[in-house]
Design a protein around this motif. Structure first.
Motif, PDB file in Angstrom:
ATOM      1  N   HIS A   1       0.854  -1.188   0.000  1.00 32.69           N
ATOM      2  CA  HIS A   1       0.000   0.000   0.000  1.00 32.69           C
ATOM      3  C   HIS A   1       0.889   1.237   0.000  1.00 32.69           C
ATOM      4  O   HIS A   1       1.985   1.219   0.550  1.00 32.69           O
ATOM      5  N   MET A   2       0.382   2.320  -0.589  1.00 32.72           N
ATOM      6  CA  MET A   2       1.083   3.606  -0.579  1.00 32.72           C
ATOM      7  C   MET A   2       0.234   4.631   0.159  1.00 32.72           C
ATOM      8  O   MET A   2      -0.996   4.570   0.122  1.00 32.72           O
ATOM      9  N   PHE A   3       0.915   5.548   0.853  1.00 33.41           N
ATOM     10  CA  PHE A   3       0.235   6.619   1.577  1.00 33.41           C
ATOM     11  C   PHE A   3       1.199   7.783   1.690  1.00 33.41           C
ATOM     12  O   PHE A   3       2.411   7.627   1.512  1.00 33.41           O
TER      13      PHE A   3
ATOM     14  N   ILE B   1      -3.408  10.139  10.437  1.00 33.95           N
ATOM     15  CA  ILE B   1      -3.786   8.749  10.698  1.00 33.95           C
ATOM     16  C   ILE B   1      -3.722   7.979   9.389  1.00 33.95           C
ATOM     17  O   ILE B   1      -4.167   8.460   8.353  1.00 33.95           O
ATOM     18  N   VAL B   2      -3.151   6.763   9.442  1.00 32.76           N
ATOM     19  CA  VAL B   2      -3.120   5.871   8.284  1.00 32.76           C
ATOM     20  C   VAL B   2      -3.738   4.544   8.705  1.00 32.76           C
ATOM     21  O   VAL B   2      -3.281   3.922   9.662  1.00 32.76           O
TER      22      VAL B   2
ATOM     23  N   ILE C   1      -1.858   1.831  10.943  1.00 31.68           N
ATOM     24  CA  ILE C   1      -0.449   2.000  10.607  1.00 31.68           C
ATOM     25  C   ILE C   1       0.141   3.199  11.331  1.00 31.68           C
ATOM     26  O   ILE C   1       1.280   3.162  11.779  1.00 31.68           O
ATOM     27  N   ALA C   2      -0.616   4.269  11.464  1.00 27.83           N
ATOM     28  CA  ALA C   2      -0.131   5.456  12.176  1.00 27.83           C
ATOM     29  C   ALA C   2      -1.307   6.193  12.804  1.00 27.83           C
ATOM     30  O   ALA C   2      -2.370   6.305  12.201  1.00 27.83           O
TER      31      ALA C   2
ATOM     32  N   ILE D   1       4.518   0.187  17.346  1.00 23.97           N
ATOM     33  CA  ILE D   1       3.687  -0.972  17.684  1.00 23.97           C
ATOM     34  C   ILE D   1       4.498  -2.257  17.562  1.00 23.97           C
ATOM     35  O   ILE D   1       4.487  -3.101  18.462  1.00 23.97           O
ATOM     36  N   MET D   2       5.223  -2.410  16.452  1.00 23.47           N
ATOM     37  CA  MET D   2       6.014  -3.623  16.241  1.00 23.47           C
ATOM     38  C   MET D   2       7.124  -3.751  17.270  1.00 23.47           C
ATOM     39  O   MET D   2       7.349  -4.831  17.818  1.00 23.47           O
TER      40      MET D   2
END
Length: 92
Positions: A21-23, A32-33, A46-47, A69-70
């Protein structure tokens, strides 16, 4: 506008879909993602730089992006750069 690309494997039981995915860089660092898996349609945070989603352990929005998170789960984060020739160079 600069963009990021993320490739991951969905860990929803019985899914295991690998997808990219791209953002925008701005959304990742300031907004926010949320990415939706194309197979199971689960949404992955993701964010969250706005603090909309709370950390279930602390009740606060202290984990701002997927890297935080990871790392909090003891998982490795791998980053890379794509050069003009299309070659990926891993930096972490």
């Amino acid at each position: 506008e600069p963009k990021y690309s993320l490739t991951f494997t969905c860990k929803v039981p019985e899914c295991d879909e690998r997808t990219s995915h791209m953002f925008s860089k701005r959304a990742y660092h300031h907004g926010i993602v949320i990415i939706q898996c194309p197979k199971c349609e689960n949404r992955h945070l993701i964010a969250d730089n706005l603090g909309w989603f709370k950390d279930e352990r602390t009740g606060q929005g202290s984990l701002r992006n997927i890297e935080d998170i990871m790392r909090s789960k003891g998982q490795q984060v791998t980053k890379g750069r794509l050069d003009a020739g299309g070659v990926v160079e891993y930096t972490e």
